[in-house]
Design a protein around this motif. Structure first.
Motif, PDB file in Angstrom:
ATOM      1  N   PRO A  23       0.814  -1.223   0.000  1.00 52.29           N
ATOM      2  CA  PRO A  23       0.000   0.000   0.000  1.00 52.29           C
ATOM      3  C   PRO A  23       0.845   1.270   0.000  1.00 52.29           C
ATOM      4  CG  PRO A  23      -0.835  -1.579   1.608  1.00 52.29           C
ATOM      5  CD  PRO A  23       0.460  -2.124   1.110  1.00 52.29           C
ATOM      6  N   GLY A  24       2.000   1.208   0.666  1.00 56.91           N
ATOM      7  CA  GLY A  24       2.854   2.392   0.713  1.00 56.91           C
ATOM      8  C   GLY A  24       3.352   2.804  -0.658  1.00 56.91           C
ATOM      9  N   VAL A  25       3.802   1.850  -1.456  1.00 48.84           N
ATOM     10  CA  VAL A  25       4.290   2.159  -2.803  1.00 48.84           C
ATOM     11  C   VAL A  25       3.150   2.639  -3.690  1.00 48.84           C
ATOM     12  CG1 VAL A  25       5.236   1.109  -4.893  1.00 48.84           C
ATOM     13  CG2 VAL A  25       6.288   0.641  -2.693  1.00 48.84           C
ATOM     14  N   VAL A  26       2.002   1.978  -3.592  1.00 47.49           N
ATOM     15  CA  VAL A  26       0.852   2.401  -4.404  1.00 47.49           C
ATOM     16  C   VAL A  26       0.442   3.817  -4.043  1.00 47.49           C
ATOM     17  CG1 VAL A  26      -1.571   1.936  -4.922  1.00 47.49           C
ATOM     18  CG2 VAL A  26       0.056   0.037  -4.729  1.00 47.49           C
ATOM     19  N   LEU A  27       0.347   4.102  -2.738  1.00 49.47           N
ATOM     20  CA  LEU A  27      -0.023   5.453  -2.314  1.00 49.47           C
ATOM     21  C   LEU A  27       1.004   6.485  -2.763  1.00 49.47           C
ATOM     22  CD1 LEU A  27      -1.933   7.276  -0.712  1.00 49.47           C
ATOM     23  CD2 LEU A  27      -0.673   6.652   1.369  1.00 49.47           C
TER      24      LEU A  27
ATOM     25  N   CYS B 216       6.025  11.471   4.021  1.00 49.26           N
ATOM     26  CA  CYS B 216       5.320  11.767   5.283  1.00 49.26           C
ATOM     27  C   CYS B 216       3.883  11.264   5.223  1.00 49.26           C
ATOM     28  CB  CYS B 216       5.334  13.263   5.557  1.00 49.26           C
ATOM     29  SG  CYS B 216       6.947  13.949   5.938  1.00 49.26           S
ATOM     30  N   ILE B 217       3.221  11.457   4.078  1.00 45.20           N
ATOM     31  CA  ILE B 217       1.836  10.999   3.935  1.00 45.20           C
ATOM     32  C   ILE B 217       1.752   9.485   4.054  1.00 45.20           C
ATOM     33  CG2 ILE B 217      -0.081  10.831   2.304  1.00 45.20           C
ATOM     34  CD1 ILE B 217       0.756  13.575   1.225  1.00 45.20           C
ATOM     35  N   VAL B 218       2.684   8.782   3.405  1.00 47.98           N
ATOM     36  CA  VAL B 218       2.676   7.315   3.430  1.00 47.98           C
ATOM     37  C   VAL B 218       2.871   6.799   4.855  1.00 47.98           C
ATOM     38  CG1 VAL B 218       3.933   5.256   2.704  1.00 47.98           C
ATOM     39  CG2 VAL B 218       3.422   7.053   1.043  1.00 47.98           C
ATOM     40  N   VAL B 219       3.923   7.288   5.525  1.00 47.07           N
ATOM     41  CA  VAL B 219       4.203   6.812   6.881  1.00 47.07           C
ATOM     42  C   VAL B 219       3.087   7.240   7.839  1.00 47.07           C
ATOM     43  CG1 VAL B 219       5.818   6.944   8.818  1.00 47.07           C
ATOM     44  CG2 VAL B 219       6.684   6.789   6.474  1.00 47.07           C
ATOM     45  N   GLY B 220       2.575   8.481   7.673  1.00 47.69           N
ATOM     46  CA  GLY B 220       1.498   8.940   8.542  1.00 47.69           C
ATOM     47  C   GLY B 220       0.230   8.148   8.361  1.00 47.69           C
ATOM     48  N   ALA B 221      -0.133   7.831   7.116  1.00 46.31           N
ATOM     49  CA  ALA B 221      -1.355   7.063   6.865  1.00 46.31           C
ATOM     50  C   ALA B 221      -1.252   5.637   7.407  1.00 46.31           C
ATOM     51  CB  ALA B 221      -1.647   7.048   5.373  1.00 46.31           C
ATOM     52  N   LEU B 222      -0.064   5.091   7.351  1.00 49.46           N
ATOM     53  CA  LEU B 222       0.121   3.703   7.802  1.00 49.46           C
ATOM     54  C   LEU B 222       0.574   3.606   9.252  1.00 49.46           C
ATOM     55  CD1 LEU B 222       1.968   2.288   4.652  1.00 49.46           C
ATOM     56  CD2 LEU B 222      -0.453   2.062   5.223  1.00 49.46           C
ATOM     57  N   PHE B 223       0.807   4.738   9.914  1.00 47.56           N
ATOM     58  CA  PHE B 223       1.374   4.727  11.265  1.00 47.56           C
ATOM     59  C   PHE B 223       0.539   3.917  12.271  1.00 47.56           C
ATOM     60  CE2 PHE B 223       2.147   6.730  15.470  1.00 47.56           C
ATOM     61  CZ  PHE B 223       3.476   6.398  15.597  1.00 47.56           C
ATOM     62  N   PRO B 224      -0.811   4.037  12.285  1.00 50.90           N
ATOM     63  CA  PRO B 224      -1.580   3.209  13.234  1.00 50.90           C
ATOM     64  C   PRO B 224      -1.339   1.713  13.055  1.00 50.90           C
ATOM     65  CG  PRO B 224      -2.949   4.946  12.319  1.00 50.90           C
ATOM     66  CD  PRO B 224      -1.681   4.937  11.524  1.00 50.90           C
ATOM     67  N   PHE B 225      -1.204   1.296  11.808  1.00 48.77           N
ATOM     68  CA  PHE B 225      -0.953  -0.128  11.549  1.00 48.77           C
ATOM     69  C   PHE B 225       0.489  -0.516  11.888  1.00 48.77           C
ATOM     70  CE2 PHE B 225      -4.155   1.441   8.562  1.00 48.77           C
ATOM     71  CZ  PHE B 225      -5.229   0.609   8.866  1.00 48.77           C
ATOM     72  N   LEU B 226       1.415   0.406  11.594  1.00 42.43           N
ATOM     73  CA  LEU B 226       2.822   0.124  11.914  1.00 42.43           C
ATOM     74  C   LEU B 226       3.039   0.015  13.412  1.00 42.43           C
ATOM     75  CD1 LEU B 226       4.557   2.584   9.400  1.00 42.43           C
ATOM     76  CD2 LEU B 226       4.258   0.116   9.152  1.00 42.43           C
ATOM     77  N   ARG B 227       2.274   0.759  14.202  1.00 37.85           N
ATOM     78  CA  ARG B 227       2.374   0.656  15.657  1.00 37.85           C
ATOM     79  C   ARG B 227       1.811  -0.660  16.166  1.00 37.85           C
ATOM     80  NH1 ARG B 227       0.171   5.699  18.908  1.00 37.85           N
ATOM     81  NH2 ARG B 227       1.011   4.357  20.546  1.00 37.85           N
TER      82      ARG B 227
ATOM     83  N   ILE C 216      10.699   8.196   7.926  1.00 33.02           N
ATOM     84  CA  ILE C 216      10.415   9.190   6.882  1.00 33.02           C
ATOM     85  C   ILE C 216      11.708   9.701   6.260  1.00 33.02           C
ATOM     86  CG2 ILE C 216       9.533  11.526   6.490  1.00 33.02           C
ATOM     87  CD1 ILE C 216       7.421  10.929   8.655  1.00 33.02           C
ATOM     88  N   TRP C 217      12.683  10.022   7.114  1.00 33.86           N
ATOM     89  CA  TRP C 217      13.921  10.623   6.627  1.00 33.86           C
ATOM     90  C   TRP C 217      14.816   9.611   5.903  1.00 33.86           C
ATOM     91  CZ3 TRP C 217      14.089  15.454   5.860  1.00 33.86           C
ATOM     92  CH2 TRP C 217      15.304  16.133   5.670  1.00 33.86           C
ATOM     93  N   SER C 218      14.536   8.338   6.069  1.00 29.65           N
ATOM     94  CA  SER C 218      15.370   7.310   5.431  1.00 29.65           C
ATOM     95  C   SER C 218      14.883   6.949   4.038  1.00 29.65           C
ATOM     96  CB  SER C 218      15.379   6.035   6.290  1.00 29.65           C
ATOM     97  OG  SER C 218      14.073   5.472   6.350  1.00 29.65           O
ATOM     98  N   GLY C 219      13.934   7.720   3.491  1.00 29.65           N
ATOM     99  CA  GLY C 219      13.416   7.401   2.164  1.00 29.65           C
ATOM    100  C   GLY C 219      14.332   7.854   1.045  1.00 29.65           C
TER     101      GLY C 219
END
Length: 950
Positions: A19-23, A250-261, A276-279
């Motif tokens: 989903p991250g790559v698609v987004l 930032c949008i990708v990590v922020g949108a997926l952050f609840p699931f990543l936690r 985010i900074w490692s992209g």
């Protein structure tokens, strides 16, 4: 990356890579279409968006390895990079085909994505399985192993990309993960390091070539298109695109952050910022942009100018992310306090520095005694050892204040548990290198350690929990034990499973014992270390219980495991010996290689045709049986009863009627006697090769002591009447059986001397320095001053007080060693089994065996070993030639034959050869024994003993 961390983080990786790559693709494609003035279509914009979604955070991962102990974050970032490279290529391929004119509806898109993804995974798994099986046929050949991995990687990529039309990058990624899970132990020692360095070099060269080629193509495009210089808008849009890339991340990590936690190890806000900074973007994006550049002109939407712009923007983003993100990552880590060691690790580090200083002082002290160069200047030495110049204050133990509210500090506990488990894993690697465990076993053991490290903060040591699924008797085992099934079928279904379980249990016990010892040696006595050591000991109880169960039901399996270990260890020892000779200059390289190849051939033979489990032949289960004439042995074969005895069981009791003899094949037994008191303070024991109860059977008297099993004992029982019938059929066996009975009798009557000798040593004494004599009434017996005698039958009187001595008894000379006098004094009057005198008068017909012990060294300590150990010291070599010649000369003697079997087994020794023998020879005075011209030699016992737990 470690496979257990991949398993824990796989959900987070797939979220970012799927989903991250698609987004990211749709976000970048949208802003490119809406804000860039190049009139690109949606398909062209999404093509560039997918191309720029492939991350390559190599710089950040390298920085995290150096500065941050956060392994889970490294795994997520690295794993995301691997996966989203493959997904980005699939997305890129989809839009690339659209740009070239192909049409896709939603069903076709889903079919294309599934076919490329699942097909690539399937091909990767197929190549992984085939190559791992192929690696099993390669033995210690680094060049072939590296060549195989290289060939399989490129062949898998070509097959997927060109043959099956699926993602080659996803195929190679799947292949790499499969190798990490199932093939990491296939490369050992130097091969493992060489493989690592080789692929690092290949990756470096490939990245360098891609960057050079991209730079050349970008420069060529800029020089041909002058509007880049005159207008400069493309440079502005490049900076804008860089901002879009960061916002999209930032949008990708922020949108997926609840699931990543929620999944895996979780993710906090600091780690999300680093994520985010490692992209960063790298070689994959550049490679795809070069492919677009080469395809320029094949479509109305993909003009030459568009191809140049793709390459320019991609190269610019790669450059900016490397320069900006990569160079400032360390500052971000420092700003978030993620580059600092914990207080616990800081204490350990300071403690280690003080230990380093002590080691430096020890080294300086040794160098100070140099006879040739004289003393050194310590202040100057210390000035050059700058790493130790800043140690201040007193040395403090890291666990000096390790209690919080009366309980142990959980942070200290976690730290020591992790260090202990790291020591366990290091021991597993060492055992794999030595050949003590197989690759499959090593994979299972190491995975259990890695999973236990994850739980070190919340649970006690729990690496055993991960092994339980592999440690059990198969459910069908008891059913297969029925007589209705052929033995080969039973072995096929059970032996391999049980062997693997025995390897695992024994390796687990050994590795934890090594780690406990190392932990104690480093950290010393502390409450935290003691708690972790106790957890380790408790963990081993189930492993010991399982081995005891196998010892009861299938002892041959444990013998097979020990046999394989012995072969591997001996051959590896020979390899090291030959290599050391070459390093020392004694052997030339060509000579060393010749010998090395010969040993490697034996190792390869063992690897491909391992020793199979089989029950020992009758002649090999006990030295006494093996020494008997074949005709007698065949008569006894049907009467021998195999027995397994648990620890603490009584084989026979003192005063009971002698019903037969017990032949000890494996295990330890101890004896106790109410009648015999002159025994040492330790528990007298007998082990492999002992013959118990034979003296009582020959004399027809009750058993003279209690014999109790002190461990699991594998033994054989032979009824008394069978022994008597053999004597009647072959009277020549009489002396041999009496000598055999004297082995246990010597330990029983003179444990202060003979208890310290292994059974093989006493056999050597009997075979080479003993004589049985029969005396009749009225004769006198004189014991030489360098000998001891045992009265086997009849009775004698001592000269002087005329004390009556009845068999069994130990007869000591009056003018012998001073220790003989103390032995006689130690016996009490109520237990007069040890007597001393210059002459003994024979009352009735007596049988006496005399031992010449002038060469005997009573302090020859027994070595101890368990299932996973091997003697640390090989025995003296210089007398081996004499030992082999003596055994050949006495092969006709039954006692000498028993000695030969106890040392070498049933194989005849044709001439001088290397053995593990212990020489007890010393210059001897003249004596009147049949073998007086031959020095006494024995051999070290190799039986299993239980190692004392730390």
């Amino acid at each position: 990356m470690e496979i257990h961390q991949i398993k824990r983080c796989i959900a987070q990786m797939m979220l970012l890579a799927g989903p991250g790559v698609v987004l990211s693709t749709f976000c970048l494609g949208t802003v490119l279409k809406l804000t860039f003035p190049y009139n690109w279509t949606w398909k062209t914009s999404l093509l560039l968006g997918g191309l720029l979604s492939a991350t390559d955070p190599v710089a950040v991962v390298a920085l995290l390895k150096e500065l941050s102990p956060n392994k889970k974050l490294r795994t997520i970032i690295d794993g995301e990079s691997l996966m989203n490279d493959g997904v980005s290529v699939v997305v890129y391929t989809l839009f690339y085909r659209m740009v070239l004119g192909e049409t896709f509806n939603w069903v076709a898109v889903i079919k294309f994505l599934a076919q490329n993804s699942l097909g690539a995974v399937g091909i990767g798994l197929a190549f992984g399985i085939a190559s791992v099986l192929w690696l099993g046929f390669i033995f210690n050949d680094t060049v072939i192993e590296i060549s195989l991995t290289l060939a399989v990687s490129y062949l898998a990529y070509f097959t997927a990309q060109e043959g099956a039309d699926v993602s080659g990058i996803l195929t190679v990624m799947t292949l790499g993960i499969f190798y990490s899970a199932f093939a990491r132990t296939a490369f050992k020692g130097e091969s493992h390091q060489s493989l690592h360095y080789f692929w690092e070099m290949v990756a470096y060269i490939a990245n360098t070539l891609i960057f050079i080629l991209s730079g050349v193509l970008i420069a060529e495009g800029i020089l041909k298109d002058y509007h880049f210089f005159h207008q400069g808008k493309s440079w502005v849009y490049l900076l804008l695109l860089y901002a879009y890339v960061q916002v999209t991340r930032c949008i990708v990590v922020g949108a997926l952050f609840p699931f990543l936690r929620y999944f895996g190890y979780g993710l906090d806000w600091k780690e999300a910022i680093i994520l985010i900074w490692s992209g960063l973007r790298g070689a994959v994006s550049l490679s795809l942009s070069i492919a677009v550049k080469r395809s320029s002109g094949r479509s109305m939407e993909l003009t030459a100018e568009t191809g140049t712009m793709f390459l320019f923007f991609t190269g610019g983003i790669v450059f900016l992310t490397l320069v900006v993100n990569g160079s400032t990552a360390q500052f971000i880590l420092h700003l978030l306090d993620m580059d600092k060691l914990s207080a616990v690790k800081t204490c350990i580090l300071d403690f280690t520095k003080y230990e380093m200083l002590n080691k430096a002082l020890e080294a300086f002290g040794e160098l100070g005694d140099d006879e040739e160069l004289g003393p050194a200047d310590w202040p100057t030495v210390k000035r050059y050892i700058s790493c130790l110049n800043f140690i201040e204050g007193e040395r403090m133990h890291p666990h000096g204040a390790s209690k919080v509210d009366g309980n142990l500090d959980p942070m200290n506990l976690k730290d020591i548990r992790v260090r202990h488990l790291n020591g366990v894993q290091a021991a597993y690697w060492e055992m794999l290198h030595e050949g003590r465990i197989t690759q499959t076993t090593a994979n299972i053991l190491m995975l259990s350690v890695e999973e236990a490290i994850d739980l070190a903060s919340s649970e006690p040591l729990c690496d055993w929990k991960g092994l339980k699924a592999n440690i059990h008797f198969p459910n069908y085992y008891k059913f297969l034990q029925l007589r209705m099934f052929p033995p080969k079928l039973v072995a096929y279904f059970t032996v391999e499973r049980l062997e693997s379980a025995c390897y695992i249990c024994a390796a687990f016990l050994r590795a934890h014992r090594i780690a406990r010892r190392q932990l104690h040696n480093f950290i010393g006595d502390s409450n935290v270390a003691s708690a972790v050591i106790n957890e380790s000991v408790i963990e081993g109880e189930e492993a010991r219980k399982f081995l005891e169960d196998v010892h009861v039901t299938s002892p041959q399996i444990l013998r097979d495991v020990k046999t394989r270990q012995a072969i591997y260890v001996v051959l590896n020892h020979l390899i090291l010996y030959v290599q050391n000779l070459e390093k020392a200059g004694i052997l030339e390289e060509k000579e060393m290689l010749h010998l090395h190849d010969a040993v490697q051939t034996d190792l390869k033979k063992l690897h491909r045709n391992p020793h199979l489990v089989k029950l020992p032949e009758l002649s090999n289960i006990h030295p006494m049986l093996g020494a008997l004439p074949s005709s007698i042995r065949e008569l006894l074969a049907s009467s021998i009863k195999e027995r397994m005895k648990l620890g603490g069981l009584v084989l026979f009791e003192e005063g009971a009627k002698s019903s037969g003899i017990w032949l000890i094949s494996n295990g330890v037994v101890k004896w106790e006697s109410k009648m015999i008191r002159n025994k040492p303070p330790f528990h007298p024991t007998c082990m492999h090769g002992s013959t118990l109860g034979l003296y009582e059977v020959l004399t027809g008297r009750p058993y003279i002591c209690d014999v109790i099993t002190d461990s699991i004992v594998f033994c054989y029982f032979l009824e008394a009447d069978k022994i008597i019938s053999c004597l009647k059929s072959d009277p020549s066996m009489e002396d041999f059986l009496w000598k055999e009975s004297a082995i246990f009798l010597s330990k029983l009557l003179l444990p202060q001397i003979f208890e310290k000798l292994a059974v093989q040593d006493i056999r050597a004494l009997i075979a080479e320095r003993s004589e049985i004599t029969i005396y009749i009434g009225g004769e006198s017996i004189k014991i030489p001053h360098h000998s001891v005698a045992f009265l086997l039958e009849g009775c004698v009187k001592t000269q002087g007080p005329q004390e009556l001595v009845t068999a069994p008894a130990a007869l000591l000379p009056s003018h012998g060693n001073q220790s003989f006098q103390s032995l006689a004094i130690s016996g009490t009057e109520e237990a007069s089994f040890t007597h001393q005198g210059s002459c003994y008068l024979v009352e009735t017909r007596v049988r006496v065996i005399v031992f010449d012990i002038a060469a005997f060294e009573a302090n020859a300590a027994r070595e101890h070993s368990d299932l996973m150990s091997w003697p640390e010291h090989f025995y003296n070599q210089k007398h081996h030639k004499q030992s082999s010649e003596r055994i050949g000369q006495h092969s006709r003697s039954l006692s000498a034959r028993a000695l030969q079997i106890s040392i070498y087994g049933t194989v005849d020794i044709p001439g001088p050869s290397r053995s593990l023998s212990m020489d007890l020879a010393r210059p001897q005075p003249p004596r009147s024994f049949p073998y007086q011209d031959q020095p006494f030699v024995s051999a070290k016992s190799g039986e299993d003993h239980e190692v004392k737990e730390f």
